[in-house]
Scaffold this motif. Structure first.
Motif, PDB file in Angstrom:
ATOM      1  N   GLY A 104       3.724   7.021  -4.042  1.00  0.00           N
ATOM      2  CA  GLY A 104       2.823   5.916  -3.754  1.00  0.00           C
ATOM      3  C   GLY A 104       2.288   5.854  -2.346  1.00  0.00           C
ATOM      4  O   GLY A 104       1.870   4.777  -1.895  1.00  0.00           O
ATOM      5  N   ASN A 128      -1.783  10.492  -9.832  1.00  0.00           N
ATOM      6  CA  ASN A 128      -1.758   9.087  -9.411  1.00  0.00           C
ATOM      7  C   ASN A 128      -3.141   8.651  -8.942  1.00  0.00           C
ATOM      8  O   ASN A 128      -3.489   8.816  -7.761  1.00  0.00           O
ATOM      9  CB  ASN A 128      -0.738   8.873  -8.302  1.00  0.00           C
ATOM     10  CG  ASN A 128      -0.524   7.399  -7.996  1.00  0.00           C
ATOM     11  OD1 ASN A 128      -1.250   6.544  -8.483  1.00  0.00           O
ATOM     12  ND2 ASN A 128       0.490   7.099  -7.189  1.00  0.00           N
ATOM     13  N   GLU A 175       1.250  -0.807 -10.427  1.00  0.00           N
ATOM     14  CA  GLU A 175       2.024  -0.110  -9.394  1.00  0.00           C
ATOM     15  C   GLU A 175       3.503  -0.470  -9.494  1.00  0.00           C
ATOM     16  O   GLU A 175       4.374   0.389  -9.307  1.00  0.00           O
ATOM     17  CB  GLU A 175       1.476  -0.463  -8.016  1.00  0.00           C
ATOM     18  CG  GLU A 175       0.140   0.179  -7.719  1.00  0.00           C
ATOM     19  CD  GLU A 175      -0.460  -0.315  -6.412  1.00  0.00           C
ATOM     20  OE1 GLU A 175      -1.114   0.484  -5.726  1.00  0.00           O
ATOM     21  OE2 GLU A 175      -0.286  -1.522  -6.089  1.00  0.00           O
ATOM     22  N   LYS A 188       2.312   2.315   0.605  1.00  0.00           N
ATOM     23  CA  LYS A 188       0.937   2.043   0.184  1.00  0.00           C
ATOM     24  C   LYS A 188       0.003   1.948   1.382  1.00  0.00           C
ATOM     25  O   LYS A 188      -1.156   2.360   1.319  1.00  0.00           O
ATOM     26  CB  LYS A 188       0.893   0.753  -0.641  1.00  0.00           C
ATOM     27  CG  LYS A 188      -0.479   0.455  -1.238  1.00  0.00           C
ATOM     28  CD  LYS A 188      -0.437  -0.730  -2.193  1.00  0.00           C
ATOM     29  CE  LYS A 188      -1.810  -0.988  -2.815  1.00  0.00           C
ATOM     30  NZ  LYS A 188      -1.786  -2.074  -3.821  1.00  0.00           N
ATOM     31  N   TYR A 223       6.175   2.555 -10.000  1.00  0.00           N
ATOM     32  CA  TYR A 223       7.207   2.857  -9.001  1.00  0.00           C
ATOM     33  C   TYR A 223       8.534   2.154  -9.298  1.00  0.00           C
ATOM     34  O   TYR A 223       9.383   2.033  -8.420  1.00  0.00           O
ATOM     35  CB  TYR A 223       6.703   2.456  -7.608  1.00  0.00           C
ATOM     36  CG  TYR A 223       5.337   3.008  -7.276  1.00  0.00           C
ATOM     37  CD1 TYR A 223       5.080   4.372  -7.371  1.00  0.00           C
ATOM     38  CD2 TYR A 223       4.293   2.165  -6.900  1.00  0.00           C
ATOM     39  CE1 TYR A 223       3.815   4.884  -7.078  1.00  0.00           C
ATOM     40  CE2 TYR A 223       3.033   2.667  -6.601  1.00  0.00           C
ATOM     41  CZ  TYR A 223       2.799   4.022  -6.703  1.00  0.00           C
ATOM     42  OH  TYR A 223       1.546   4.527  -6.426  1.00  0.00           O
TER      43      TYR A 223
END
Length: 271
Positions: free
Chosen positions: A56, A100, A10, A32, A14
């Motif tokens: 995300g 994703n 992650e 998140k 990102y």
């Protein structure tokens, strides 16, 4: 506070937003943890879903009862030609998960109505409305105010778009007095007064432009970065490439969020 953390994958995924001084790991963790409900998987829902997934947002819910039609593909870029006839929520979920796989997608293959709005909206932290009819917009606005949920709403037609953020519920807990959708439009217009996309037309790229701005507004609301649109409306004129922002004052006489509210449940929207 939970012990949620970012994985190495992650952090890499990102990385371009994590390096922003205004953003940081704290903002990424807020995304998140977040649960966002998309009303509609059409022209606005398409870029919304993709960009929120790319950013995300941990859980994305999608509510839509329509099936993919050939005429959708000119602007609803989350769907493919091979998806024609499939439920839009399934097609959209497939595209989001492919982009994703780190996030969770929850699909609701139904229309939002007075009977299910409380349960649907109550299960999420924020609602992003990309619906194409006034009945749904008013229902979602009323439910968000009553349930204390922030609403990021947008509308498009022809070459024009509008984006708003409504946090009228904040006043109940001592926050500022901010408008709801009914402060701007007290009631739905008479049927037929405002053309639909099918009769009035729409340039496809406008949906991508406004939906992307709507996604940015959702990210800002969830992370607290920048200046949001609560109390303002962003107006997009794609034909002349003009953008302007106008103030939206709260209406003390609003039947939902005013000094003497008469809308205290969703009963007026039918069962």
């Amino acid at each position: 506070m939970d012990d949620i953390e970012l994985t190495d994958a992650e952090i890499e995924r990102y990385s371009r937003q994590l390096v922003l001084p205004e953003f940081s790991e704290t903002a990424q963790l807020a995304l998140k943890r977040a649960r966002v409900l998309l009303i509609g998987a059409g022209g606005l829902g398409a870029p919304l879903g993709l960009y929120l997934a790319a950013a995300g947002v941990g859980t994305i819910g999608i509510v839509d009862a329509d099936r993919v039609d050939l005429s959708n593909l000119q602007r609803q870029i989350i769907h493919r030609t091979e998806d024609i006839g499939r439920p839009k929520v399934e097609s959209a979920a497939r595209a989001i998960r492919a982009l994703n796989p780190e996030i969770r997608v929850e699909i609701h293959d139904r229309r939002i109505d007075a009977g299910n709005a409380t349960a649907l909206i109550g299960a999420y932290d924020l609602v992003a409305d990309g619906s194409d009819n006034f009945d749904t917009r008013f229902l979602v606005n009323d439910a968000c105010h009553l349930l204390g949920r922030t609403l990021v709403s947008a509308a498009i037609l022809r070459f024009d778009g509008q984006i708003y953020t409504f946090r009228s519920h904040a006043h109940r807990s001592g926050g500022p007095r901010l408008p709801c959708y009914r402060c701007l439009y007290p009631a739905p217009p008479p049927p037929g007064l405002i053309p639909s996309c099918s009769s009035g037309g729409i340039i496809g790229a406008l949906a991508g432009m406004v939906g992307s701005l709507q996604a940015l507004e959702v990210v800002k609301e969830l992370t607290g970065i920048g200046e949001g649109l609560a109390g303002r409306m962003l107006i997009v004129d794609a034909l002349s490439n003009r953008f302007r922002t106008v103030r939206l004052p709260a209406d003390p006489a609003c039947p939902l969020c005013g000094d003497h509210p008469v809308i205290t449940d969703l009963g007026a929207h039918g069962a």
